[in-house]
Design a protein around this motif. Structure first.
Motif, PDB file in Angstrom:
ATOM      1  N   MET A  97     -26.124  22.627  19.025  1.00  0.00           N
ATOM      2  CA  MET A  97     -26.557  22.863  20.392  1.00  0.00           C
ATOM      3  C   MET A  97     -25.360  23.018  21.335  1.00  0.00           C
ATOM      4  O   MET A  97     -25.288  23.947  22.121  1.00  0.00           O
ATOM      5  CB  MET A  97     -27.417  21.669  20.828  1.00  0.00           C
ATOM      6  N   ASN A  98     -24.401  22.107  21.226  1.00  0.00           N
ATOM      7  CA  ASN A  98     -23.229  22.131  22.096  1.00  0.00           C
ATOM      8  C   ASN A  98     -22.427  23.409  21.944  1.00  0.00           C
ATOM      9  O   ASN A  98     -21.997  23.997  22.921  1.00  0.00           O
ATOM     10  CB  ASN A  98     -22.312  20.943  21.790  1.00  0.00           C
ATOM     11  N   VAL A 127     -23.476  26.265  20.849  1.00  0.00           N
ATOM     12  CA  VAL A 127     -24.232  27.407  21.367  1.00  0.00           C
ATOM     13  C   VAL A 127     -24.092  27.458  22.889  1.00  0.00           C
ATOM     14  O   VAL A 127     -23.853  28.514  23.470  1.00  0.00           O
ATOM     15  CB  VAL A 127     -25.708  27.348  20.924  1.00  0.00           C
ATOM     16  N   ASP A 128     -24.182  26.290  23.553  1.00  0.00           N
ATOM     17  CA  ASP A 128     -24.013  26.249  25.016  1.00  0.00           C
ATOM     18  C   ASP A 128     -22.617  26.711  25.422  1.00  0.00           C
ATOM     19  O   ASP A 128     -22.458  27.461  26.383  1.00  0.00           O
ATOM     20  CB  ASP A 128     -24.233  24.819  25.541  1.00  0.00           C
ATOM     21  N   THR A 129     -21.626  26.246  24.687  1.00  0.00           N
ATOM     22  CA  THR A 129     -20.242  26.649  24.978  1.00  0.00           C
ATOM     23  C   THR A 129     -20.107  28.163  24.863  1.00  0.00           C
ATOM     24  O   THR A 129     -19.489  28.820  25.716  1.00  0.00           O
ATOM     25  CB  THR A 129     -19.275  25.977  23.973  1.00  0.00           C
ATOM     26  N   GLN A 143     -22.456  30.422  25.125  1.00  0.00           N
ATOM     27  CA  GLN A 143     -23.183  31.116  26.212  1.00  0.00           C
ATOM     28  C   GLN A 143     -22.347  31.131  27.489  1.00  0.00           C
ATOM     29  O   GLN A 143     -22.259  32.141  28.184  1.00  0.00           O
ATOM     30  CB  GLN A 143     -24.538  30.459  26.506  1.00  0.00           C
ATOM     31  N   GLN A 144     -21.730  30.004  27.778  1.00  0.00           N
ATOM     32  CA  GLN A 144     -20.945  29.903  29.009  1.00  0.00           C
ATOM     33  C   GLN A 144     -19.703  30.802  28.950  1.00  0.00           C
ATOM     34  O   GLN A 144     -19.417  31.545  29.870  1.00  0.00           O
ATOM     35  CB  GLN A 144     -20.553  28.447  29.227  1.00  0.00           C
ATOM     36  N   ARG A 173     -19.209  33.348  27.077  1.00  0.00           N
ATOM     37  CA  ARG A 173     -19.592  34.760  27.023  1.00  0.00           C
ATOM     38  C   ARG A 173     -19.706  35.342  28.449  1.00  0.00           C
ATOM     39  O   ARG A 173     -19.257  36.442  28.710  1.00  0.00           O
ATOM     40  CB  ARG A 173     -20.936  34.863  26.286  1.00  0.00           C
ATOM     41  N   ARG A 174     -20.299  34.576  29.341  1.00  0.00           N
ATOM     42  CA  ARG A 174     -20.432  35.043  30.729  1.00  0.00           C
ATOM     43  C   ARG A 174     -19.082  35.085  31.426  1.00  0.00           C
ATOM     44  O   ARG A 174     -18.703  36.081  32.027  1.00  0.00           O
ATOM     45  CB  ARG A 174     -21.393  34.135  31.507  1.00  0.00           C
ATOM     46  N   ILE A 198     -26.945  34.118  17.937  1.00  0.00           N
ATOM     47  CA  ILE A 198     -26.261  34.074  19.242  1.00  0.00           C
ATOM     48  C   ILE A 198     -25.730  35.450  19.666  1.00  0.00           C
ATOM     49  O   ILE A 198     -25.146  35.591  20.741  1.00  0.00           O
ATOM     50  CB  ILE A 198     -25.096  33.032  19.282  1.00  0.00           C
ATOM     51  N   ALA A 205     -16.607  30.636  19.236  1.00  0.00           N
ATOM     52  CA  ALA A 205     -16.226  29.978  20.491  1.00  0.00           C
ATOM     53  C   ALA A 205     -14.716  30.086  20.711  1.00  0.00           C
ATOM     54  O   ALA A 205     -14.243  30.404  21.805  1.00  0.00           O
ATOM     55  CB  ALA A 205     -16.667  28.512  20.464  1.00  0.00           C
TER      56      ALA A 205
END
Ligand code: SF4
Length: 304
Positions: free
Chosen positions: A3-4, A6-8, A10-11, A13-14, A33, A271
């Motif tokens: 989970m962590n 994936v969140d990293t 996503q962030q 990537r933006r 992802i 990541a």
């Protein structure tokens, strides 16, 4: 932990204005992802349509090179740049130059699973979806050289009923398939249709209902009435097929059909690549121009 990460991703990537591309042979969690999942050529084309500063390419080296060739203004980054393709490495530019010298004037059709340097030495590229049409488009010339995959070459030969001068390359992953494996799978799943990739040997192709590319497999299972398939290509495709046709049952021909290079990508490496731009993949301009010319020649014939 998943989970962590994936969140990293996503962030990052933006923040980094990145697009993440994943080949259908990538691990399931990497496909999940990605902004786009597809075959190597489709992904590179996608990349050129997207507004992004960097392309994180989850696949093998020749694919990232193609993305760099088709997207000169963008940074192409591979999470693990040691992920090569043994088939692509079975012919070097020097070997191709010698092959051409032995067959003066013969056009060279080059499967996209090849290095940018080899593409630059070729007349025209092809994919596993359009190889037959591309070879056919060359018309009635005395000799055509086909590199590097002899099994895709044999597939084209049989479809067109004409001889090609084949390079002796092959995919070590698909080459482990044997006709007996298909026969056994059919006995176990008598209602299933069998689809295999043209990188399989002719003997395996003979046992299949469909000899098609990964893109064609994804299209087939969406439109087919058949709800059960035996799949003869790299295992990552099963995840993509199940996403494309959730009601359909898929059996992998053998768990050994696994490309070790495709499995080098992990979420942690994605990541890291987003954060550091490592490892950047570049192609020298002269080579890129030559490779692009061979790819555009393919497009001019409606391929891709
Ligand atoms: S599956 Fe075969 S052709 Fe594809 S990257 Fe792996 S070794 Fe190369």
């Amino acid at each position: 932990m998943g989970m962590n990460l994936v969140d990293t991703i996503q962030q990052l990537r933006r923040e980094r204005r990145a697009v993440i591309l994943a080949h259908t042979y990538q691990p399931a969690e990497v496909q999940d992802i990605a902004d786009f999942v597809g075959d190597s050529y489709g992904l590179s084309k996608q990349a050129s349509l997207v507004d992004a500063d960097r392309i994180i390419f989850c696949g093998v080296l020749f694919m990232a090179e193609t993305a760099a060739v088709l997207n000169p203004g963008r940074r192409v980054v591979m999470p693990d740049a040691t992920a090569g393709c043994p088939m692509a490495d079975m012919i070097t530019a020097d070997q191709l130059r010698a092959f051409k010298a032995a067959h003066p004037g013969a056009p060279v059709v080059c499967y996209v699973n090849s290095t940018a340097e080899v593409k630059a030495e070729s007349t025209i590229c092809c994919t596993s979806s359009n190889a037959v049409e591309i070879v056919n488009s060359l018309g009635d010339v005395p000799e055509i050289l086909f590199v590097p995959d002899k099994f895709l070459g044999r597939f084209v030969e049989r479809k067109l009923n004409r001889k090609l001068v084949l390079w002796d390359g092959f995919c070590p992953t698909h080459a482990i398939l044997r006709p007996e494996m298909v026969q056994k799978a059919r006995r176990e799943h008598p209602n299933a249709q069998v689809m295999v990739h043209p990188e399989c040997s002719p003997e395996v192709q003979d046992q299949a209902d469909h000899v098609i590319s990964t893109g064609q497999m994804l299209a087939l299972v969406k439109r087919s009435e058949c709800r059960e398939f035996i799949v003869g290509t790299e295992e990552g495709i099963l995840h993509a097929l199940r996403r494309a046709a959730p009601q359909t049952v898929f059996h992998h021909l053998t768990p050994f059909l696994r490309c070790p290079n495709m499995k080098k990508t992990t979420l942690a490496k994605v990541a890291h690549a987003l954060e550091t731009d490592e490892t950047r993949i570049t192609v020298p301009p002269a080579v890129a121009d030559g490779a692009r010319r061979a790819i555009l020649a393919m497009l001019a014939h409606g391929g891709g």
